[in-house]
Each structure stands twice: as structure tokens, then as C-alpha cells.
Enzyme design. Structure first.
Site, PDB file in Angstrom:
ATOM      1  N   CYS A 117      43.966  34.347  32.730  1.00 27.60           N
ATOM      2  CA  CYS A 117      44.231  35.744  33.052  1.00 27.60           C
ATOM      3  C   CYS A 117      45.733  35.950  33.156  1.00 27.60           C
ATOM      4  O   CYS A 117      46.503  35.020  32.961  1.00 27.60           O
ATOM      5  CB  CYS A 117      43.523  36.149  34.341  1.00 27.60           C
ATOM      6  SG  CYS A 117      43.386  37.959  34.494  1.00 27.60           S
ATOM      7  N   CYS A 119      47.050  38.362  35.744  1.00 25.46           N
ATOM      8  CA  CYS A 119      47.442  39.134  36.934  1.00 25.46           C
ATOM      9  C   CYS A 119      48.360  38.385  37.891  1.00 25.46           C
ATOM     10  O   CYS A 119      49.159  39.000  38.589  1.00 25.46           O
ATOM     11  CB  CYS A 119      46.218  39.700  37.644  1.00 25.46           C
ATOM     12  SG  CYS A 119      45.012  38.472  38.141  1.00 25.46           S
ATOM     13  N   CYS A 127      45.874  42.736  34.536  1.00 22.78           N
ATOM     14  CA  CYS A 127      45.379  41.585  33.776  1.00 22.78           C
ATOM     15  C   CYS A 127      45.722  41.667  32.290  1.00 22.78           C
ATOM     16  O   CYS A 127      44.917  41.254  31.441  1.00 22.78           O
ATOM     17  CB  CYS A 127      43.873  41.443  33.983  1.00 22.78           C
ATOM     18  SG  CYS A 127      43.418  41.302  35.725  1.00 22.78           S
ATOM     19  N   LYS A 192      31.829  40.865  35.591  1.00 28.93           N
ATOM     20  CA  LYS A 192      32.783  40.834  36.699  1.00 28.93           C
ATOM     21  C   LYS A 192      33.024  42.253  37.189  1.00 28.93           C
ATOM     22  O   LYS A 192      33.451  43.126  36.426  1.00 28.93           O
ATOM     23  CB  LYS A 192      34.096  40.207  36.237  1.00 28.93           C
ATOM     24  CG  LYS A 192      35.160  40.181  37.321  1.00 28.93           C
ATOM     25  CD  LYS A 192      36.404  39.429  36.884  1.00 28.93           C
ATOM     26  CE  LYS A 192      37.463  39.467  37.971  1.00 28.93           C
ATOM     27  NZ  LYS A 192      38.706  38.790  37.552  1.00 28.93           N
ATOM     28  N   LYS A 245      30.204  37.687  38.914  1.00 33.08           N
ATOM     29  CA  LYS A 245      31.197  37.657  39.988  1.00 33.08           C
ATOM     30  C   LYS A 245      31.372  39.043  40.578  1.00 33.08           C
ATOM     31  O   LYS A 245      31.521  39.989  39.812  1.00 33.08           O
ATOM     32  CB  LYS A 245      32.517  37.168  39.402  1.00 33.08           C
ATOM     33  CG  LYS A 245      33.652  37.135  40.375  1.00 33.08           C
ATOM     34  CD  LYS A 245      34.906  36.695  39.676  1.00 33.08           C
ATOM     35  CE  LYS A 245      36.062  36.864  40.615  1.00 33.08           C
ATOM     36  NZ  LYS A 245      37.325  36.716  39.961  1.00 33.08           N
ATOM     37  N   SER A 271      36.470  35.174  47.394  1.00 37.19           N
ATOM     38  CA  SER A 271      37.282  35.028  48.602  1.00 37.19           C
ATOM     39  C   SER A 271      36.793  35.879  49.773  1.00 37.19           C
ATOM     40  O   SER A 271      36.763  35.414  50.915  1.00 37.19           O
ATOM     41  CB  SER A 271      38.737  35.369  48.273  1.00 37.19           C
ATOM     42  OG  SER A 271      38.827  36.668  47.729  1.00 37.19           O
TER      43      SER A 271
HETATM   44  C1  PBG Z   1      41.940  37.021  38.220  1.00 34.45           C
HETATM   45  C2  PBG Z   1      40.906  36.647  39.203  1.00 34.45           C
HETATM   46  C3  PBG Z   1      40.544  37.263  40.412  1.00 34.45           C
HETATM   47  C4  PBG Z   1      39.625  36.426  41.028  1.00 34.45           C
HETATM   48  C5  PBG Z   1      39.428  35.350  40.186  1.00 34.45           C
HETATM   49  N1  PBG Z   1      40.203  35.521  39.046  1.00 34.45           N
HETATM   50  C6  PBG Z   1      41.068  38.472  41.079  1.00 34.45           C
HETATM   51  C7  PBG Z   1      40.887  39.814  40.514  1.00 34.45           C
HETATM   52  O1  PBG Z   1      40.198  40.036  39.532  1.00 34.45           O
HETATM   53  O2  PBG Z   1      41.532  40.681  41.092  1.00 34.45           O
HETATM   54  C8  PBG Z   1      38.999  36.643  42.381  1.00 34.45           C
HETATM   55  C9  PBG Z   1      38.487  35.440  43.061  1.00 34.45           C
HETATM   56  C10 PBG Z   1      38.184  35.593  44.506  1.00 34.45           C
HETATM   57  O3  PBG Z   1      38.223  36.686  45.088  1.00 34.45           O
HETATM   58  O4  PBG Z   1      37.879  34.563  45.110  1.00 34.45           O
HETATM   59  N2  PBG Z   1      41.628  38.026  37.352  1.00 34.45           N
END
Ligand code: PBG
Length: 323
Positions: A117, A119, A127, A192, A245, A271
Site C-alpha cells: 500500500c 498510505c 493509498c 475491505k 477486513k 487494531s
Molecule cells: C493500509 C492498511 C490499513 C490497515 C492495514 N493496512 C489501514 C487503513 O486502511 O487505513 C489497518 C489494520 C488495522 O487496523 O489493524 N492500507
């Protein structure tokens, strides 16, 4: 009474025999945050127990994973330099590339997966490449290919694109095959959602967007059928593993994918899911260990073969004690 379901719940012996779902350390992937620099071992306040490491301090974490029987890691890089496009993502000497080389050299049995990614690497935190206040899909695809090839050259075992750009899997598969990496698999972040459960991660990875949100590329949490459409596209473009996710609020989606595809299904216990359990347990409001085990079990019961989770080490301690 002819039917008494309680007969099969009477003792631990029978409950063990009829238990349908079991957790195993084989199923877990542990995320690692690797920061460019030296001597870094910093706590992430919203994710107690999870730290950011530099490459010179990460060995004790990797030693612990090996000892605990955790065999797979998912790498997130935190670079010292960011720019508009996230050009560090395809620097062969970048932090992720260094981390892949370091781990594969010193811990050859660990299965190393890289998050693909931008970001964490862009100055604006989105992203991909920004054009007219939105991420430009097709311009970003070209950079995704460069990033993936750089990870592959460093020796990564699997790539996991998480940016939700259309056409990602096809572009990655083609780039890998053209460069001779025909056996390198893709775990697609297929379904996602634009989720508030990512909050603590964005602190951990310095990836909060400086303007706007991710709703033009990540999915609307209200949509279930669209999840199937996303997964179908990634399946047909050659994804090897399909991911959902976050996990806990999306167990129905995990089950949909399980019922509709004959490929391994992964889920990401993100998270915010981790932080909520930790916070409530700290207050004494829930039994953190039991809630952790029940949550992970529910993801497997929903149909996930693979769980990416910050709890991996804690569960492993428990599972290893039991066996
Ligand atoms: C990057 C990414 C993210 C997460 C995993 N890869 C953050 C987002 O999309 O903002 C989140 C993982 C987590 O919250 O544990 N694109």
C-alpha cells in the site's frame, strides 16, 4: 425426552470430542511495524503490548515468535521520508525491502508477507496518487506493480495488496509473472471496509489521511452483496487467498466468502478490535483472555482459515500450554 442436546455437553471429555472449531498457531499471522532508524522500540499507546521496532531491535520479537510456534508475519513499514507518490515503496533499499532481506536471512522458517500500500509512505496519507482530491486508480496501479516487484526481488514469500484499487490483482499477477515470480502468491484484501476500527493502526503506522477519508476506495460497511462482487473480481484476476477486513463486525461476509469460493479465506482482526478488548479488560469490565479466545474462535467458525491478529502471541502462549 428423545432429543436432549445437553447429553453432548455433560463433561469436558464429550465437549472436546464434539467441538467443531479449534484454534491453532498454524492459522495466525502476526503484524509487525518496522520503522526506519536505529534503536527504536516504541509502545503504541492505543495498542498495549504492540510496538514499533527498527531492524536492529526486532530480533527479540522474531525470536519470541519462533519460540511460540507462530510461523507467519505481515510487514508494515514506517519510512523516514514521505512524498506525494510514496516513491519509497519501490526503493530496493527501503525499510520494507531491508526488513524482508533481514528476516529471510536470519529467520528462514518465518513466512514473510508484505502489505502492499502507499498510505504509510505518502505525505497526504492516502493509498495512492492524488488527482483532483481523489486517489487516481490507474496511475496508482503502475506504482503498485513497481512496489510489488521490489518486494519480490527482496525475497518476500507473499504479497498482500490493501489499497482497494480496481484491477490491482491483475496488474500484480502480470508484473510478477513477467519478472519470473510465477510461484509468488497474492493474498488480496478483497473485501475491505472503510472502517473506524482502523483508528489505532493509523497511529501506529502514521497513516491517517491529512484530508478527506477513504470512502471513495474502501467499501461502505452497509454493503454485503458488493463484498461478493469484490471477491469475485479478485478471484478471477488470480488472487490466491481472499481476505475480509475488519473481522468481528463482518463475520457474515467471511461466511459468504467461505460458501462461495473454494480458495482459502483470511480475515484481519484489526487494531480497533484489539484495542477495545485490551481497554475493557484493563478496566476489569470483561475477562480479556476469554473474550480474545471467543472472538478468534468466532472468526474461524464463520469460515476463516487464516487470522491476521495482534493477539497471535498471547493466544499462542495459551495454546502451547494446552497441548
Ligand atoms: C493500509 C492498511 C490499513 C490497515 C492495514 N493496512 C489501514 C487503513 O486502511 O487505513 C489497518 C489494520 C488495522 O487496523 O489493524 N492500507
Amino acid at each position: 425426552m428423545y432429543n436432549r442436546t445437553r447429553r453432548l455437553r455433560k463433561s469436558l471429555g464429550i465437549r472436546r470430542l464434539v467441538q467443531e472449531t479449534k484454534l491453532s498457531t498454524d492459522d495466525f499471522i502476526f503484524p509487525l511495524f518496522i520503522e526506519e532508524g536505529e534503536n527504536i522500540e516504541s509502545e503504541i499507546p492505543s495498542m498495549p503490548g504492540i510496538k514499533r521496532y527498527s531492524l536492529d531491535t526486532i530480533s527479540k520479537e522474531l525470536d519470541e515468535l519462533i519460540k511460540l510456534n507462530i510461523h507467519a508475519v505481515l510487514l508494515f513499514g514506517i519510512p523516514s521520508e514521505k512524498d506525494d507518490e510514496g516513491t519509497e515503496t519501490w526503493n530496493d533499499k527501503g525499510i520494507i525491502q531491508q526488513a524482508i532481506r533481514f528476516i529471510k536471512k536470519n529467520y528462514p522458517t518465518l513466512y514473510v508477507i508484505s502489505d502492499v500500500c502507499f498510505c504509510e509512505y505518502t505525505s497526504h496519507g492516502h493509498c495512492g496518487i492524488i488527482h483532483k482530491n481523489d486517489v487516481d486508480n490507474d496511475a496508482t496501479l503502475a506504482n503498485i506493480a513497481k512496489q510489488v516487484i521490489s518486494h519480490a526481488r527482496a525475497g518476500v514469500d507473499m504479497v498482500a495488496p490493501s489499497g482497494m484499487m480496481d484491477g490491482t490483482i491483475q496488474v500484480i499477477r502480470k508484473a510478477l509473472d513477467n519478472q519470473g515470480f510465477v510461484s509468488l502468491p497474492i493474498m488480496a484484501y478483497s473485501v475491505k471496509y472503510a472502517s473506524a476500527f482502523y483508528g489505532p493502526f493509523r497511529d501506529a503506522a502514521d497513516s491517517t489521511p491529512t484530508f478527506g477519508d477513504r470512502e471513495t476506495y474502501q467499501m461502505n460497511p452497509a454493503n454485503r452483496d458488493e463484498g461478493l462482487r469484490e471477491a469475485k473480481i479478485d478471484d478471477s484476476e488470480g488472487a490466491d487467498i481472499l481476505m475480509v477486513k475488519p473481522a468481528l463486525s463482518y463475520l457474515d461476509i467471511i461466511r459468504d466468502l467461505r460458501n462461495n469460493f473454494d480458495k482459502p479465506i483470511a480475515c484481519y482482526n484489526v487494531s480497533g478490535e484489539y484495542a477495545m478488548v485490551k481497554a475493557a479488560a484493563k478496566k476489569g469490565w470483561i475477562d480479556g483472555e476469554k473474550v480474545m479466545l471467543e472472538s478468534l474462535l468466532s472468526m474461524k467458525r464463520a469460515g476463516a482459515d487464516i487470522i491476521i491478529t495482534y493477539f497471535a502471541k498471547e493466544v499462542a502462549y495459551i495454546l502451547n500450554k494446552q497441548s
